[in-house]
Design a protein around this motif. Structure first.
Motif, short mmCIF file in Angstrom:
data_model
loop_
_atom_site.label_atom_id
_atom_site.label_comp_id
_atom_site.label_asym_id
_atom_site.label_seq_id
_atom_site.Cartn_x
_atom_site.Cartn_y
_atom_site.Cartn_z
N GLU A 64 16.54 37.19 39.73
CA GLU A 64 15.38 37.55 38.90
C GLU A 64 14.94 38.99 39.14
OE1 GLU A 64 12.98 36.48 35.81
OE2 GLU A 64 14.49 35.19 36.71
N LYS A 71 15.20 45.68 28.35
CA LYS A 71 14.56 44.37 28.44
C LYS A 71 15.48 43.23 27.96
CE LYS A 71 9.91 42.65 27.81
NZ LYS A 71 8.60 42.93 27.27
N THR A 74 18.44 42.80 30.41
CA THR A 74 17.98 42.16 31.65
C THR A 74 17.79 40.67 31.43
OG1 THR A 74 16.91 44.19 32.41
CG2 THR A 74 16.14 42.13 33.38
N ALA A 75 17.17 40.29 30.33
CA ALA A 75 16.96 38.87 30.02
C ALA A 75 18.30 38.15 29.85
CB ALA A 75 16.11 38.71 28.76
N ASP A 76 19.25 38.78 29.16
CA ASP A 76 20.57 38.19 28.97
C ASP A 76 21.30 38.04 30.30
OD1 ASP A 76 20.18 37.98 26.26
OD2 ASP A 76 21.41 39.72 25.75
N ARG A 78 20.02 37.69 33.33
CA ARG A 78 19.42 36.59 34.09
C ARG A 78 19.77 35.23 33.49
NH1 ARG A 78 13.53 39.53 34.63
NH2 ARG A 78 14.16 41.10 36.18
N LYS A 79 19.84 35.18 32.17
CA LYS A 79 20.19 33.93 31.49
C LYS A 79 21.64 33.54 31.79
CE LYS A 79 20.37 31.78 26.93
NZ LYS A 79 20.20 31.99 25.49
#
Length: 169
Positions: A64, A71, A74-76, A78-79
């Motif tokens: 995390e 943005k 980063t979200a991808d 972590r997913k």
């Protein structure tokens, strides 16, 4: 030859970026661009690692905490690594030996999600830090690289794990 030049540039770049600090980056490629995800909390930690004796480092890094400077990326990231289910990436040193005056070899176990893989990694000592990198693959960890826009944009399977560990004298 091209691979050797690329590897040399990565090593030179990583030593200049991480001089005297802890650092961890995951560098990758899409079919249209590159990306770099780093972990600022690890970089700013005051940890100093010892590579002598029987107690080699076992490093846990929060997924995390990675930042890809975008943005959505980063979200991808972590997913894909399922940070909600598997919050930590583990880097465990199993063996470590000096091979030349400034060079070292290590057997390192990298664990992402439920898969752990062992790699031989070469390190260089640079200003009281050990700097190393290893080319990994998403598929090594049973991860399918993500695709966007119906597959028009896709992440390539290979990625580089680049890190620097501040060491005790």
């Amino acid at each position: 030859m091209k691979t050797k030049i690329t590897l040399l540039l990565i090593i030179l770049f990583s030593t200049s970026v991480f001089a005297q600090k802890n650092g961890l980056e995951i560098n990758g490629w899409t079919n249209i661009n590159t990306f770099k995800c780093s972990n600022p909390k690890f970089k700013n930690s005051s940890s100093v690692y010892s590579f002598t004796g029987n107690q080699l480092p076992n490093i846990s890094v929060a997924v995390e905490d990675f930042d890809c400077r975008n943005k959505m990326m980063t979200a991808d990231f972590r997913k894909v690594l399922q940070s909600d289910k598997y919050p930590n990436m583990i880097i465990k040193f199993l063996e470590f030996k000096k091979t030349a005056s400034n060079k070292f070899e290590a057997v390192v176990e990298v664990k992402m999600m439920t898969v752990a893989r062992k790699y031989n990694i070469e390190f260089s000592n640079y200003n009281n830090s050990l700097v190393g990198n290893k080319r990994l693959k998403f598929s090594d960890f049973k991860i399918v690289p993500p695709k966007k826009m119906g597959g028009m944009v896709y992440v390539k399977d290979e990625l580089d794990l680049v890190f620097s560990l501040e060491t005790k004298d």
